[in-house]
Motif scaffolding. Sequence first.
Motif, short mmCIF file in Angstrom:
data_model
loop_
_atom_site.label_atom_id
_atom_site.label_comp_id
_atom_site.label_asym_id
_atom_site.label_seq_id
_atom_site.Cartn_x
_atom_site.Cartn_y
_atom_site.Cartn_z
N PRO A 6 0.82 -1.22 0.00
CA PRO A 6 0.00 0.00 0.00
C PRO A 6 0.85 1.27 0.00
O PRO A 6 0.45 2.29 -0.58
CB PRO A 6 -0.83 -0.10 1.29
CG PRO A 6 -0.17 -1.15 2.12
CD PRO A 6 0.51 -2.08 1.16
N ARG A 27 -6.86 1.12 4.97
CA ARG A 27 -7.43 0.02 5.74
C ARG A 27 -6.31 -0.70 6.47
O ARG A 27 -5.20 -0.82 5.97
CB ARG A 27 -8.15 -0.96 4.82
CG ARG A 27 -9.38 -0.35 4.21
CD ARG A 27 -9.94 -1.24 3.15
NE ARG A 27 -10.75 -2.29 3.74
CZ ARG A 27 -11.31 -3.25 3.02
NH1 ARG A 27 -11.12 -3.31 1.73
NH2 ARG A 27 -12.04 -4.17 3.61
N LYS A 38 -2.61 -1.80 5.80
CA LYS A 38 -2.44 -3.02 5.00
C LYS A 38 -2.97 -2.88 3.59
O LYS A 38 -2.68 -3.70 2.73
CB LYS A 38 -3.21 -4.16 5.67
CG LYS A 38 -2.73 -4.49 7.06
CD LYS A 38 -3.60 -5.58 7.67
CE LYS A 38 -2.82 -6.33 8.72
NZ LYS A 38 -3.44 -7.61 9.05
N ASP A 39 -3.78 -1.87 3.37
CA ASP A 39 -4.52 -1.83 2.11
C ASP A 39 -5.01 -0.41 1.83
O ASP A 39 -5.26 0.35 2.76
CB ASP A 39 -5.72 -2.76 2.28
CG ASP A 39 -6.31 -3.20 0.96
OD1 ASP A 39 -5.69 -2.98 -0.08
OD2 ASP A 39 -7.42 -3.75 1.00
#
Length: 124
Positions: A6, A27, A38-39
């Motif tokens: 990310p 996220r 993480k995202d």
Amino acid sequence: MFEREPFETMLAMAKNLHPREFIALLRGEIKGEETRVKDLLLAPLSVYGAGFSSFNPYAIPFDASVVGLVHSHPSGRAEMSTWDYNHFYGSIMVIVAYPYEGSGDVAAFDGKGHRLRVAVESRS
Ligand SMILES: [Zn+2]
């Protein structure tokens, strides 16, 4: 703390959209003092090119894994503006500033505007 993927995606997207502004949801999970990203999730109803001010946080579907927002500052100043303070969402706000090259162009803040340490997971 960012996972590598990310982190690199957000720099690449900010670069691609420059001089327009990039915005996405972060996220991940929060463990004590540490927020782990993480995202990335592209924010619904965000309009690239019209600026962060067109973003409506109330349009975000409830998602417990959203820990904050990232947006770019094409002007190159990795500092929170008054507008940013007033539109804080989640636990952290991340700003990626021009030229979006690496962690030196990334700043993270908590809800009080305190700067957080930015670390990126090393490649495995
Ligand atoms: Zn801003």
